[in-house]
Design a protein around this motif. Structure first.
Motif, mmCIF file in Angstrom:
data_model
loop_
_atom_site.group_PDB
_atom_site.id
_atom_site.type_symbol
_atom_site.label_atom_id
_atom_site.label_comp_id
_atom_site.label_asym_id
_atom_site.label_seq_id
_atom_site.Cartn_x
_atom_site.Cartn_y
_atom_site.Cartn_z
ATOM 1 N N SER A 114 -6.683 15.538 3.376
ATOM 2 C CA SER A 114 -5.364 16.029 3.686
ATOM 3 C C SER A 114 -5.667 17.233 4.537
ATOM 4 O O SER A 114 -6.817 17.521 4.794
ATOM 5 C CB SER A 114 -4.620 16.418 2.426
ATOM 6 N N ALA B 233 -3.482 -2.621 10.758
ATOM 7 C CA ALA B 233 -3.102 -2.681 9.347
ATOM 8 C C ALA B 233 -4.208 -2.080 8.483
ATOM 9 O O ALA B 233 -3.943 -1.264 7.598
ATOM 10 C CB ALA B 233 -2.831 -4.123 8.937
ATOM 11 N N ILE C 47 -5.134 9.835 2.222
ATOM 12 C CA ILE C 47 -4.168 10.917 1.957
ATOM 13 C C ILE C 47 -3.856 10.965 0.466
ATOM 14 O O ILE C 47 -3.812 12.034 -0.145
ATOM 15 C CB ILE C 47 -2.880 10.720 2.765
ATOM 16 N N ALA C 48 -3.654 9.787 -0.143
ATOM 17 C CA ALA C 48 -3.295 9.739 -1.558
ATOM 18 C C ALA C 48 -4.422 10.280 -2.425
ATOM 19 O O ALA C 48 -4.187 10.903 -3.456
ATOM 20 C CB ALA C 48 -2.967 8.307 -1.964
ATOM 21 N N GLY C 49 -5.666 10.054 -2.008
ATOM 22 C CA GLY C 49 -6.797 10.550 -2.783
ATOM 23 C C GLY C 49 -7.122 11.996 -2.476
ATOM 24 O O GLY C 49 -8.110 12.517 -2.969
ATOM 25 N N ASN C 50 -6.303 12.640 -1.664
ATOM 26 C CA ASN C 50 -6.491 14.043 -1.274
ATOM 27 C C ASN C 50 -7.873 14.272 -0.689
ATOM 28 O O ASN C 50 -8.506 15.288 -0.917
ATOM 29 C CB ASN C 50 -6.281 14.975 -2.475
ATOM 30 N N MET D 241 0.841 -1.206 0.000
ATOM 31 C CA MET D 241 0.000 0.000 0.000
ATOM 32 C C MET D 241 0.877 1.256 0.000
ATOM 33 O O MET D 241 0.584 2.229 -0.691
ATOM 34 C CB MET D 241 -0.879 -0.034 1.251
ATOM 35 N N GLN E 280 1.212 15.350 -4.045
ATOM 36 C CA GLN E 280 0.263 16.256 -3.401
ATOM 37 C C GLN E 280 0.935 17.182 -2.410
ATOM 38 O O GLN E 280 0.580 18.358 -2.298
ATOM 39 C CB GLN E 280 -0.790 15.438 -2.693
ATOM 40 N N ILE F 37 -3.003 -6.254 15.421
ATOM 41 C CA ILE F 37 -2.225 -6.144 14.176
ATOM 42 C C ILE F 37 -3.163 -5.965 12.987
ATOM 43 O O ILE F 37 -2.977 -5.074 12.149
ATOM 44 C CB ILE F 37 -1.344 -7.397 13.968
ATOM 45 N N ILE F 38 -4.203 -6.808 12.929
ATOM 46 C CA ILE F 38 -5.107 -6.764 11.770
ATOM 47 C C ILE F 38 -5.822 -5.421 11.683
ATOM 48 O O ILE F 38 -5.845 -4.773 10.628
ATOM 49 C CB ILE F 38 -6.115 -7.927 11.847
ATOM 50 N N ILE G 88 -3.068 -10.411 17.824
ATOM 51 C CA ILE G 88 -3.375 -10.637 16.409
ATOM 52 C C ILE G 88 -4.469 -9.688 15.932
ATOM 53 O O ILE G 88 -4.360 -9.070 14.867
ATOM 54 C CB ILE G 88 -3.769 -12.110 16.193
ATOM 55 N N ILE H 256 1.169 10.788 -2.856
ATOM 56 C CA ILE H 256 1.281 11.588 -1.634
ATOM 57 C C ILE H 256 2.379 12.630 -1.788
ATOM 58 O O ILE H 256 2.204 13.799 -1.445
ATOM 59 C CB ILE H 256 1.543 10.681 -0.409
ATOM 60 N N THR I 157 -4.301 1.718 8.849
ATOM 61 C CA THR I 157 -3.207 2.391 8.142
ATOM 62 C C THR I 157 -3.445 2.389 6.640
ATOM 63 O O THR I 157 -3.153 3.378 5.961
ATOM 64 C CB THR I 157 -1.868 1.710 8.475
ATOM 65 N N ILE I 158 -3.980 1.268 6.119
ATOM 66 C CA ILE I 158 -4.275 1.207 4.684
ATOM 67 C C ILE I 158 -5.274 2.292 4.300
ATOM 68 O O ILE I 158 -5.085 3.038 3.335
ATOM 69 C CB ILE I 158 -4.813 -0.197 4.312
ATOM 70 N N LEU J 19 -3.595 5.791 4.433
ATOM 71 C CA LEU J 19 -2.753 6.069 3.261
ATOM 72 C C LEU J 19 -3.612 6.355 2.035
ATOM 73 O O LEU J 19 -3.351 7.295 1.275
ATOM 74 C CB LEU J 19 -1.826 4.890 2.982
ATOM 75 N N ALA J 20 -4.665 5.532 1.856
ATOM 76 C CA ALA J 20 -5.518 5.713 0.682
ATOM 77 C C ALA J 20 -6.196 7.070 0.709
ATOM 78 O O ALA J 20 -6.301 7.749 -0.312
ATOM 79 C CB ALA J 20 -6.557 4.603 0.629
#
Lengths: 226, 98
Positions: free
Chosen positions: B94, B78, B88-91, A27, A38, B74-75, B71, A35, B81-82, B85-86
């Motif tokens: 932000s 995870a 932030i990347a898709g603005n 990911m 941006q 962790i799941i 466990i 990122i 966080t995914i 990140l998605a």
């Protein structure tokens, strides 16, 4: 607990951890490029926002007190006189992590613009430093109606414009900012704190003061070199 | 007498919908001050809950009970966080500077 159970527990935990780490790194690889792009765009946009009508000449990064410090030089021509201005990145620890911002100042030390780049403050409290007051309703949003919204810059950031960085920036507690208390604040070289998030406000003012000192040092260093 | 106290305790602590909702929803409540925040918070919460619950229930039988909590942590971490990140990347969330 016998040996078999212990080994099984270790094995399961290792496998799960490995799968989680693998999917996260995948990911990260997928999103790191957008990122970064941006962040760059945001930085450029912020620069044009904190130095309105100035053109950026160059970007400098120097080391001051063992820490990297980035600042920009900008200038504009007004009545055939070249006016200089600077922008720098200010950073200070807030309540939930570093609060990073860009500050633009002119040659007299007045703040031309101020915008927050990144923060991780508490939503609803410290994170209100990037909040834009909005009258939009759900239906306005659905029908693409902009309503009566005119403000585009968060009120917390508007109030820094016009402050003098050569004097300490005071913090008053007058509730949310509005244009009626603007004059009082400007006279006292002060900002009004976000209700319930004085630590965030303090971090921002402190980061501006520290950043201004660093900028002075950087500029004298620059002159010595020349 | 003891029975009455039990009932009161149930109402205040064990089966108090306001309390349970208040703790579960406080993050969502604080973030949802605008339409787009609320919408994406809802989407993110739904994705994380569905994804982590499916995975957790799928591996339930092969998980030794004494390491169940690490466990799950962790799941869920995870998945969070995914989504982070998605977004932030898709603005989408932000830090809105302007």
């Amino acid at each position: 607990m016998n040996t078999f159970q212990m080994i099984k527990a270790i094995l399961v935990l290792t496998i799960i951890g490995f799968i989680a780490a693998f999917s996260l790194s995948f990911m990260n690889k997928l999103t790191s490029e957008p990122i970064a792009k941006q962040n760059q765009e945001k930085k450029l946009l912020s620069l044009s926002l904190v130095l309105p009508s100035y053109t950026i000449q160059k970007e400098n990064t120097v080391t001051i007190d063992g820490e990297p410090f980035t600042y920009w030089e900008a200038s504009k021509e007004e009545n055939k006189v070249v006016k200089k201005a600077w922008a720098f990145i200010a950073e200070e620890k807030g309540y939930g992590g570093p609060v990073q911002s860009i500050v633009g100042i002119d040659d007299t030390g007045k703040i031309l613009g101020f915008t927050i780049l990144s923060q991780s403050e508490t939503p609803g409290l410290g994170a209100r430093c990037t909040e834009i007051a909005s009258n939009k309703t759900f239906f306005d949003h659905l029908f693409k109606n902009n309503g009566s919204d005119t403000e585009q810059i968060p009120w917390f950031q508007v109030q820094f414009i016009g402050l003098d960085i050569n004097k300490p920036i005071n913090i008053l507690k007058k509730g949310d900012w509005n244009s009626t208390i603007q004059n009082i604040l400007l006279q006292q070289n002060a900002v009004t704190a976000i209700t319930g998030a004085t630590i965030t406000t303090k971090a921002v003012t402190l980061s501006i003061e520290k950043g201004a000192q660093k900028l002075k040092k950087a500029l004298t260093l620059h002159e010595v070199k020349q | 007498m003891n029975n009455y106290f039990k009932e009161i305790f149930k109402g205040v602590w064990e089966k108090n919908p306001t309390f349970v909702l208040g703790i579960g929803m406080c993050a969502t409540l604080a973030v949802s001050v605008s339409i787009s925040n609320a919408l994406w918070m809802g989407v993110a919460t739904t994705f994380v809950l569905i994804g982590s619950n499916i995975l957790v229930s799928a591996i339930r039988n092969i998980t030794p009970s004494h390491i169940r909590i690490p466990i799950f942590i962790i799941i869920i971490a995870a998945f969070t966080t995914i989504v982070d990140l998605a977004l932030i990347a898709g603005n989408i969330y932000s830090i809105n500077c302007c």
